[in-house]
Design a protein around this motif. Structure first.
Motif, PDB file in Angstrom:
ATOM      1  N   THR A  44       0.839  -1.205   0.000  1.00 34.77           N
ATOM      2  CA  THR A  44       0.000   0.000   0.000  1.00 34.77           C
ATOM      3  C   THR A  44       0.870   1.248   0.000  1.00 34.77           C
ATOM      4  N   LEU A  45       1.336   1.638  -1.161  1.00 43.31           N
ATOM      5  CA  LEU A  45       2.164   2.835  -1.291  1.00 43.31           C
ATOM      6  C   LEU A  45       1.722   3.641  -2.507  1.00 43.31           C
ATOM      7  N   GLY A  46       1.681   4.960  -2.327  1.00 37.17           N
ATOM      8  CA  GLY A  46       1.312   5.829  -3.430  1.00 37.17           C
ATOM      9  C   GLY A  46       2.501   6.488  -4.103  1.00 37.17           C
ATOM     10  N   ASN A  47       3.707   6.350  -3.536  1.00 38.30           N
ATOM     11  CA  ASN A  47       4.913   6.965  -4.111  1.00 38.30           C
ATOM     12  C   ASN A  47       6.027   5.922  -4.178  1.00 38.30           C
ATOM     13  N   LEU A  48       5.901   5.026  -5.131  1.00 37.44           N
ATOM     14  CA  LEU A  48       6.794   3.869  -5.218  1.00 37.44           C
ATOM     15  C   LEU A  48       8.231   4.268  -5.491  1.00 37.44           C
ATOM     16  N   GLU A  49       8.444   5.256  -6.368  1.00 34.08           N
ATOM     17  CA  GLU A  49       9.815   5.638  -6.707  1.00 34.08           C
ATOM     18  C   GLU A  49      10.554   6.162  -5.477  1.00 34.08           C
ATOM     19  N   HIS A  50       9.870   6.974  -4.685  1.00 34.83           N
ATOM     20  CA  HIS A  50      10.493   7.484  -3.460  1.00 34.83           C
ATOM     21  C   HIS A  50      10.796   6.333  -2.507  1.00 34.83           C
ATOM     22  N   ALA A  51       9.853   5.416  -2.353  1.00 27.69           N
ATOM     23  CA  ALA A  51      10.054   4.269  -1.462  1.00 27.69           C
ATOM     24  C   ALA A  51      11.258   3.448  -1.897  1.00 27.69           C
ATOM     25  N   ARG A  52      11.404   3.249  -3.195  1.00 28.30           N
ATOM     26  CA  ARG A  52      12.563   2.491  -3.703  1.00 28.30           C
ATOM     27  C   ARG A  52      13.850   3.257  -3.472  1.00 28.30           C
ATOM     28  N   ASP A  53      13.826   4.547  -3.740  1.00 31.26           N
ATOM     29  CA  ASP A  53      15.056   5.335  -3.630  1.00 31.26           C
ATOM     30  C   ASP A  53      15.547   5.418  -2.186  1.00 31.26           C
ATOM     31  N   VAL A  54      14.628   5.458  -1.239  1.00 29.04           N
ATOM     32  CA  VAL A  54      15.032   5.515   0.170  1.00 29.04           C
ATOM     33  C   VAL A  54      15.652   4.193   0.593  1.00 29.04           C
ATOM     34  N   LEU A  55      15.038   3.097   0.188  1.00 28.17           N
ATOM     35  CA  LEU A  55      15.555   1.779   0.564  1.00 28.17           C
ATOM     36  C   LEU A  55      16.830   1.440  -0.195  1.00 28.17           C
TER      37      LEU A  55
END
Length: 825
Positions: A191-202
């Motif tokens: 459940t994420l609306g900003n996948l690119e940000h989530a990937r970049d942080v991880l």
């Protein structure tokens, strides 16, 4: 036994499954040594996509008689309650395929005997939490413990991404990547609306974004009340729907009944048992305040299919796999699309199965929220989560953690820290401040040995040399700081005033001396706040603020708020699509007749004069916290032009301002909604200094300024607040550039005042046409806010009587021929 590269296919074959395309994509990526983020629907097979990829790539000891392989895979879970469940899920392929790997769990619940075994040799796969991982990294032999680590999996990444626990994990992963530059890291999320940000942080160095099965079918319906209230008010627990909810449970094999607060869960559980005594032993209660043994029993019983229903809170939101659960009921609005999806996904938790959630409104306006939620879910309007930046308290804690055991070299650690998303913009001056702070407490604590935690040795390595300080630090590792309550006491010059009870700390933090509040039916004036006690005296004021606990203030998300206004806009244009909107049509038509409906192009404002004074009702649909910020901001700005005393009532849709004197809102409102000087005015309109002091307590604990005590002698919140308050004052007077002070202020702006959302909302409101109506009587939207205001002066019993009289009077007018609308029209 098949070759290791066929392990995944072989295991799927034993279960009668065929792998999905996204699972094969993950397997191939891991074979190539790539990292990534898997985003797929709940129950679609994310766990086995990554786990079987690990087994294919690294399990080389099948049928071996040797010891199980040393630590190969680290599996991070956000909740220790999920660790055991996750370990069981990972064990199944190992048993079926007879692989000589072992799985262990390391969390706060791990026994001392198991910790001792792990100290000698870690298992092939370790399921752990961010806090326990950091503790493992503080061991002198940590580099050796993780010598053969190949892969890290971060489960439920969306739960960690937006908070300091996620920052702590970013720093831990940076340490593991320095030891293993080719380390494979995968995140799992649903459940994420900003996948690119989530990937970049991880994955700061980049990685794949694998979008798995998104064809998960969500069935979202609403339990319509037998009668629609045209004058709704929030605050009741929805028990008018008890018979209907009971019938839905009766018709289900197994279901979860979600509530938004623990009090609501307790109330519904007792009400259901009273309504159906024969369900004793067939229904259960689950929330975080219950004993661990009780929660474990409930979860086991759910999995075994022996419970008909569990009434629960967010304690069952995350990835526990309950295959027997047929459906979910949500009491009240879920307040967010992601939360709705997360809870719906607890049913039909398997590939190909639909997840069904039934929304149970606690008042009529929640029917519109239900319709909005279904539309937003269908449109994929899921809330975004943003990682915190430059959390200096977490960095300070990490520096001391890394100085334990083998220690660190500052230049190497700086490179490591800057490799994380959270600290990629860390300046040299900020780094030097952090080093100075852990070395001697910065410029104001140099005389105190307890803050000389880290020493630079002749070999260039910085270490914690004092064993007592090392022991204290290990006990305080983590970023979870519990909420606190403030004790209420009558003010007495001689001290020893009568104790009245306790209220939420963040509520008191918003008040200034002289402000009034209601507690136990009494109107009280705040005299002073000292440590964790608020001293009060009786007041003759007629209006006052009343405390509300955080669980009941779950704010409406921006995405759901926008979807809600879309539904109201459609109704304003005579479109009532869906059963919820058709059911609530009498309420909305009455609102349109007596005033107007909000639309996507207008800002609805209403004025009304009563014996209490001049009322303004404004409907920005910004969520409770942002609406509170807007209300305080507008009141502050207007009071500088026209001296006036204003009381405030707030809900998710809007707010009410009441002044004893007449206010020309048509003139003042456009100026009061300006973004000019927003930061200064927002800070001035609320008690920001007191809020920062309270926020600093958390920062002081995380950074190690304040020690919470040993396990057998934990310090009270009062003691911790007193200690952190002393540091706050010392820094404010003698070390004004202390970065922890600045962080406290920033967190108040970002999290307490939601300053960014406030700014966005003001910009949005500036594009809308002000639709101002002078009411002869309060309409449905205004009535809900009037009740919020009355709640502050009346006891529960008197409030119910007063509301009943008001509703009866308003219904008579609405049903009269000149009321221009009739019930059911």
């Amino acid at each position: 036994m098949p070759a290791t590269t066929d392990l995944a296919n072989a295991w799927f074959a034993t279960r009668g499954f065929k792998p999905f395309a996204f699972q094969r994509q993950v397997w191939a990526a891991v074979e190539r040594g790539e990292s990534g983020l898997v985003h797929a629907s709940t129950g679609s097979g994310k766990t086995y996509a990554v786990w079987l990829a690990a087994l294919r790539a690294y399990a080389r000891t099948a049928n071996s008689t040797a010891k199980p392989a040393p630590l190969q895979v680290l599996w991070i879970t956000p909740m220790r309650a999920l660790a055991a469940d996750t370990a069981r899920a990972l064990q199944a392929p190992l048993d079926d395929l007879e692989l000589n790997w072992n799985i262990g769990v390391r969390s706060g619940d791990t026994s001392s005997a198991e910790r001792a075994r792990q100290a000698r040799r870690l298992p092939s796969t370790l399921v752990t939490t961010p806090e326990s991982l950091t503790l493992l990294l503080t061991r002198a032999q940590a580099n050796e413990d993780f010598a053969q680590l190949r892969m890290v999996v971060v489960d439920e990444w969306h739960e960690l991404l937006g908070n300091k626990r996620g920052v702590q994990l970013q720093l831990a992963l940076a340490r593991l990547r320095r030891w293993h530059p080719g380390l494979v890291v995968w995140g799992l999320s649903a459940t994420l609306g900003n996948l690119e940000h989530a990937r970049d942080v991880l994955l700061p160095a980049g990685g794949s974004l694998v979008k798995g099965r998104q064809d998960k079918r969500f069935v979202v319906d609403t339990l319509l009340p037998e009668a629609i209230e045209r004058f709704p008010w929030a605050g009741h627990m929805g028990l008018k729907m008890l018979k209907q909810v009971s019938a839905e449970i009766d018709a289900s094999e197994s279901c979860l009944v979600f509530t938004n607060t623990r009090a609501q869960a307790e109330l519904w559980y007792q009400a259901l048992l009273e309504h159906r005594p024969d369900w004793a032993g067939l229904i259960a209660l689950h929330h975080a305040s219950l004993a661990r043994q009780t929660r474990d029993w409930v979860e086991r019983s759910l999995k075994q299919g022996s419970l008909k229903a569990v009434i629960c809170t967010s304690s069952l939101d995350l990835g526990v796999d309950f295959l027997p659960v047929e459906r979910v009921l949500q009491i009240g609005s879920a307040k967010g699309v992601a939360r709705l999806m997360q809870r719906a996904g607890r049913s039909g938790h398997a590939p190909g199965r639909a997840s069904r959630i039934t929304l149970v409104p606690t008042h009529s306006l929640e029917l519109v929220e239900a319709a909005a939620a279904r539309h937003a879910l269908a449109a994929g309007q899921i809330e975004a989560r943003q990682s915190p930046r430059l959390s200096m308290d977490v960095l300070v804690q990490h520096l001391v953690s890394m100085a334990l055991g083998s220690g660190f070299r500052p230049a190497e650690l700086l490179e490591e820290v800057r490799s994380t998303w959270a600290f990629r913009e860390l300046r040299d001056s900020q780094w030097q401040w952090a080093l100075d702070f852990v070395c001697h407490g910065g410029s104001s604590l140099t005389a105190y040995p307890d803050y000389q935690r880290v020493e630079a040795h002749a070999d260039g390595i910085w270490r914690v040399a004092n064993e007592r300080l090392a022991r204290r630090h290990r006990m305080g590792i983590g970023t979870i700081v519990s909420d606190a309550s403030i004790q209420l006491k009558y003010w007495s010059k001689g001290g020893g005033g009568k104790q009245l009870g306790s209220v939420e700390e963040s509520f008191i933090a918003r008040l200034k001396p002289g402000d009034t509040l209601v507690f136990a039916g009494r109107v009280l004036e705040l005299v002073r706040v000292e440590n964790m006690t608020a001293y009060v005296r009786r007041s003759t004021a007629r209006k006052a603020a009343i405390a509300r606990w955080n669980g009941g203030r779950m704010p409406l998300s921006s995405e759901l708020a926008d979807a809600l206004v879309e539904r109201l806009d459609a109704a304003a244009h005579d479109h009532f699509d869906g059963p919820e909107m058709r059911a609530v049509r009498p309420l909305l038509e009455l609102q349109a007749t007596w005033s107007a409906l909000p639309t996507q192009h207008t800002l609805l404002a209403e004025t009304f004069t009563s014996r209490q004074g001049s009322h303004l009702f404004l409907y920005p649909f910004a969520g409770r916290m942002a609406n509170l910020g807007l209300a305080n901001l507008i009141a502050w700005r207007v009071s500088r032009v026209q001296p006036l005393s204003v009381s405030i009532a707030v809900n998710d849709y809007g707010f009410e301002l009441v002044s004893p004197s007449t206010v020309d809102w048509a003139t003042y409102l456009p100026r009061a909604l300006s973004t000019d000087d927003l930061l200064e005015d927002a800070l001035a309109s609320l008690n920001a200094g007191e809020m920062a002091l309270r926020r600093f307590r958390e920062i002081a604990q995380i950074s190690g300024l304040v020690f919470g005590g040993y396990p057998a002698a934990q310090k009270s919140t009062r003691q911790i607040q007193a200690s952190s308050g002393l540091f706050y004052e010392v820094f404010r007077k003698h070390d004004a550039d202390n970065l922890l002070l600045g962080q406290a202020r920033d967190e108040v702006l970002r999290e307490e005042l939601e300053i960014e959302r406030l700014h966005r909302q003001l910009l949005k409101l500036s594009t809308l046409r002000l639709d101002l109506h002078d009411l002869r009587r309060p309409g449905p939207l205004a009535f809900a806010l009037l009740v919020e205001g009355m709640r502050e002066t009346l006891s529960t019993e008197k409030l119910a009587d007063r509301i009943a009289r008001m509703v009866a009077d308003l219904e008579k007018v609405a049903d009269a021929p000149n009321g221009r609308t009739r019930r059911g029209s």
